[in-house]
Scaffold this motif. Sequence first.
Motif, short mmCIF file in Angstrom:
data_model
loop_
_atom_site.label_atom_id
_atom_site.label_comp_id
_atom_site.label_asym_id
_atom_site.label_seq_id
_atom_site.Cartn_x
_atom_site.Cartn_y
_atom_site.Cartn_z
N ARG A 6 68.52 22.47 71.59
CA ARG A 6 69.01 21.28 70.91
C ARG A 6 67.80 20.48 70.45
O ARG A 6 66.78 20.45 71.13
CB ARG A 6 69.83 20.39 71.85
N LEU A 7 67.92 19.83 69.30
CA LEU A 7 66.88 18.92 68.81
C LEU A 7 67.41 17.51 68.87
O LEU A 7 68.62 17.29 68.77
CB LEU A 7 66.51 19.24 67.36
N ALA A 8 66.51 16.56 69.03
CA ALA A 8 66.88 15.15 68.95
C ALA A 8 65.92 14.46 68.01
O ALA A 8 64.74 14.82 67.92
CB ALA A 8 66.84 14.49 70.32
N ILE A 9 66.45 13.47 67.31
CA ILE A 9 65.68 12.74 66.32
C ILE A 9 65.83 11.25 66.58
O ILE A 9 66.94 10.73 66.69
CB ILE A 9 66.16 13.08 64.89
N ASP A 10 64.70 10.58 66.65
CA ASP A 10 64.67 9.12 66.69
C ASP A 10 64.24 8.69 65.29
O ASP A 10 63.08 8.81 64.92
CB ASP A 10 63.70 8.61 67.75
N TYR A 11 65.20 8.21 64.50
CA TYR A 11 64.96 7.85 63.11
C TYR A 11 64.47 6.41 63.02
O TYR A 11 65.03 5.51 63.63
CB TYR A 11 66.25 7.99 62.29
N GLY A 12 63.41 6.22 62.25
CA GLY A 12 62.89 4.88 61.99
C GLY A 12 62.44 4.75 60.55
O GLY A 12 62.23 5.75 59.87
N ASP A 13 62.28 3.52 60.10
CA ASP A 13 61.87 3.29 58.73
C ASP A 13 60.51 3.90 58.40
O ASP A 13 60.30 4.41 57.31
CB ASP A 13 61.81 1.79 58.43
N SER A 14 59.59 3.87 59.36
CA SER A 14 58.24 4.39 59.13
C SER A 14 58.01 5.78 59.69
O SER A 14 57.36 6.60 59.07
CB SER A 14 57.20 3.45 59.74
N ILE A 48 63.95 23.55 62.96
CA ILE A 48 65.24 23.94 63.54
C ILE A 48 65.22 25.43 63.85
O ILE A 48 65.12 26.26 62.95
CB ILE A 48 66.41 23.63 62.57
N PRO A 49 65.33 25.80 65.12
CA PRO A 49 65.34 27.23 65.47
C PRO A 49 66.68 27.88 65.12
O PRO A 49 67.69 27.19 64.94
CB PRO A 49 65.12 27.22 66.99
N GLU A 50 66.67 29.20 65.03
CA GLU A 50 67.90 29.94 64.68
C GLU A 50 69.03 29.69 65.67
O GLU A 50 70.18 29.61 65.28
CB GLU A 50 67.60 31.44 64.63
N ASN A 51 68.71 29.59 66.94
CA ASN A 51 69.76 29.42 67.95
C ASN A 51 69.99 27.95 68.32
O ASN A 51 70.41 27.64 69.43
CB ASN A 51 69.44 30.24 69.20
N CYS A 52 69.77 27.06 67.38
CA CYS A 52 69.98 25.63 67.63
C CYS A 52 71.47 25.33 67.73
O CYS A 52 72.25 25.66 66.83
CB CYS A 52 69.34 24.81 66.50
N LEU A 53 71.87 24.72 68.84
CA LEU A 53 73.28 24.37 69.03
C LEU A 53 73.65 23.10 68.28
O LEU A 53 74.69 23.05 67.63
CB LEU A 53 73.59 24.17 70.52
N GLU A 54 72.84 22.06 68.42
CA GLU A 54 73.09 20.79 67.77
C GLU A 54 71.78 20.07 67.52
O GLU A 54 70.79 20.32 68.19
CB GLU A 54 73.93 19.83 68.64
N ILE A 55 71.87 19.15 66.59
CA ILE A 55 70.82 18.17 66.39
C ILE A 55 71.45 16.82 66.69
O ILE A 55 72.52 16.50 66.16
CB ILE A 55 70.28 18.18 64.94
N TYR A 56 70.82 16.05 67.56
CA TYR A 56 71.30 14.72 67.90
C TYR A 56 70.40 13.70 67.23
O TYR A 56 69.18 13.73 67.40
CB TYR A 56 71.29 14.49 69.41
N ALA A 123 61.07 8.41 72.48
CA ALA A 123 62.43 7.91 72.25
C ALA A 123 63.37 9.08 71.95
O ALA A 123 64.51 9.10 72.42
CB ALA A 123 62.44 6.89 71.12
N ALA A 124 62.88 10.06 71.18
CA ALA A 124 63.69 11.26 70.91
C ALA A 124 63.95 12.03 72.20
O ALA A 124 65.06 12.55 72.41
CB ALA A 124 63.00 12.15 69.87
N VAL A 125 62.96 12.09 73.09
CA VAL A 125 63.15 12.74 74.40
C VAL A 125 64.24 12.00 75.17
O VAL A 125 65.12 12.63 75.77
CB VAL A 125 61.83 12.79 75.20
#
Length: 154
Positions: A6-14, A48-56, A123-125
Amino acid sequence: MRKGIRLAIDYGDSRIGLAKSDNEGILASPLETLANDANCFQKIISEIPENCLEIYVGLPLNLMGEMTAATTKAITFTAQLSVQANCPVRLIDERLSTALANSQLREIGKSQKSARGHIDQMAAVAILEYALSMERNTGNIPGEPVGKWVESSE
């Protein structure tokens, strides 16, 4: 617990922080901090790996659970990412994830200035650890599909 990364993303303006789990869904590790620029989508897609279940993607609600300008930006980003990603993209409450990341970095002796490049990854962690914990404890896929939030932000 389902197997897969799974990947996680902490989105910010910068900056955009990325974190990645192991295949067992046990560990969340910092991956990278990207500049939020015209190349960020391509860089994220390449992670994104081939076996990625979700991106949060962290959903920045205020402390009362209400939408803000940052919420709308994160929803727009997530909707665009979901079109390009090869796996489901879900929004997950990220309240206090940056505060938690700041606290953890202070504990290991990093100043605010020296931690700037790492805070978004941490923060993504925190977002990913929360998602993994929710799945482990409930057996359900955490977060919500972006479509629900796109409708409520219009």
